[in-house]
Scaffold this active site. Structure first.
Site, short mmCIF file in Angstrom:
data_model
loop_
_atom_site.label_atom_id
_atom_site.label_comp_id
_atom_site.label_asym_id
_atom_site.label_seq_id
_atom_site.Cartn_x
_atom_site.Cartn_y
_atom_site.Cartn_z
CB SER A 17 -0.98 0.00 1.17
OG SER A 17 -0.31 0.17 2.39
CG HIS A 113 9.84 1.49 11.89
ND1 HIS A 113 10.05 0.13 11.79
CD2 HIS A 113 9.57 1.74 13.20
CE1 HIS A 113 9.92 -0.42 12.98
NE2 HIS A 113 9.63 0.53 13.85
C1 GAR Z 1 3.87 -0.75 6.64
O1 GAR Z 1 3.11 -0.49 7.79
C2 GAR Z 1 5.33 -0.39 6.87
O2 GAR Z 1 5.49 0.72 7.70
C3 GAR Z 1 5.83 -1.63 7.54
O3 GAR Z 1 5.21 -2.69 6.87
C4 GAR Z 1 3.95 -2.25 6.37
C5 GAR Z 1 3.90 -2.53 4.90
O4 GAR Z 1 2.64 -2.26 4.39
N1 GAR Z 1 7.24 -1.72 7.48
C6 GAR Z 1 7.97 -2.32 8.40
O5 GAR Z 1 7.51 -2.85 9.39
C7 GAR Z 1 9.47 -2.28 8.13
N2 GAR Z 1 10.19 -2.57 9.34
P1 GAR Z 1 2.43 -2.04 2.84
O6 GAR Z 1 3.06 -3.26 2.17
O7 GAR Z 1 0.96 -2.00 2.67
O8 GAR Z 1 3.11 -0.78 2.46
#
Ligand code: GAR
Length: 219
Positions: A17, A113
Site C-alpha cells: 500500500s 517504519h
Molecule cells: C507498513 O506499515 C510499513 O510501515 C511496515 O510494513 C507495512 C507494509 O505495508 N514496514 C515495516 O515494518 C518495516 N520494518 P504495505 O506493504 O501495505 O506498504
C-alpha cells in the site's frame, strides 16, 4: 522547474500500500521522482499486481533461491543498476540489509517504519505500543543506516491511541499517515530540498552558505 526526475525503485515484500501511495504521487507532473522499478523478494507479493497494472517495470529477486544475504543483494544491485536507479524506497520490505548493500546506497536509501522512532524499532510495533499504554503512536520515514530502524529521520506523523484500539485499528490509523508522509518525504529527497546535519534532516531549500564572520567587519 525539475531538471531530471530521480529514477526511483520501490522494494516491497507484501501488500504494497505504501508502494501504491508513492506510485500515485509520482504520477503528478511536477513530482521530482519517477518510479522506474518495483522489486520484490517474494514472487507472491500481493502488491506486485498493482505495479503490473500500472505498467511499471516489476522484478522479483527471490531471497530463498540465493545462497546468502549478500548474493541476494548482489542480484538486486544488478537490477537496480540496469534500471539506472538513483533512489531506493523500502516499502514494507521485510529483509534485513547488509552493510555492503547499505554502503552502495548511503544517503539514497529510505525506509518507512510503523512507529515513532526511536521508539519501537523492530516488529509488532502496534501491539507493543498498546501493551505499553502509550497515548501517541505513529510512523517514521528515515534514511537507512547499518543499525536497524535507525538513521536520520526525514518525516514523522503521530496519531492518538484510542481506548478502544486493537493492534489492527491502530495499524490502520498509522497506515493512513504513512501514505501521506512517505510521498511527501520522497518529494523532498528527490527534489533535493533538504540538508542532513548529523542525525537531523532539515527540510526546505538547502541553506545558502552563511556569510563569513569578519572581525572587525569590513565596511
Ligand atoms: C507498513 O506499515 C510499513 O510501515 C511496515 O510494513 C507495512 C507494509 O505495508 N514496514 C515495516 O515494518 C518495516 N520494518 P504495505 O506493504 O501495505 O506498504
Amino acid at each position: 522547474m525539475i531538471l531530471r526526475r530521480k529514477r526511483t525503485a520501490i522494494l516491497v515484500s507484501g501488500r504494497g500500500s505504501n508502494m501504491r501511495a508513492l506510485v500515485e504521487a509520482a504520477q503528478g507532473p511536477d513530482f521530482p521522482a519517477e518510479i522506474c522499478l518495483v522489486l520484490s523478494n517474494r514472487p507472491d507479493a500481493p502488491g506486485l499486481a498493482f505495479a503490473k497494472e500500472k505498467g511499471l517495470a516489476v522484478a522479483v529477486v527471490d531471497h530463498k533461491i540465493h545462497a546468502g544475504r549478500e548474493e541476494f543483494e548482489r542480484s538486486m544491485q544488478v537490477l537496480l543498476e540496469l534500471h539506472g536507479i538513483d533512489l531506493v524506497c523500502l516499502a514494507g520490505f521485510m529483509r534485513l540489509l547488509t552493510p555492503w548493500f547499505i554502503g552502495q546506497w548511503r544517503g539514497r536509501l529510505v525506509n518507512i517504519h510503523p512507529a515513532l522512532l526511536p521508539a519501537y524499532r523492530g516488529l509488532h510495533t502496534h501491539a507493543r505500543a498498546l501493551a505499553d499504554g502509550v497515548k501517541i503512536h505513529g510512523c517514521t520515514v528515515h534514511f537507512v543506516v547499518e543499525a536497524m530502524d535507525e538513521g536520520p529521520i526525514i518525516a514523522q506523523a503521530a496519531v492518538p491511541v484510542l481506548d478502544t484500539d486493537t493492534p489492527e485499528t491502530l495499524a490502520a490509523r498509522v497506515l493512513a499517515q504513512e501514505h501521506i508522509i512517505y510521498p511527501a518525504a520522497l518529494g523532498h529527497i528527490a527534489g533535493g530540498s533538504y540538508t542532513v546535519r548529523g542525525n537531523r534532516v532539515l527540510l526546505g531549500e538547502p541553506a545558502a552558505e552563511p556569510l563569513p564572520l569578519l572581525v572587525p567587519p569590513v565596511a
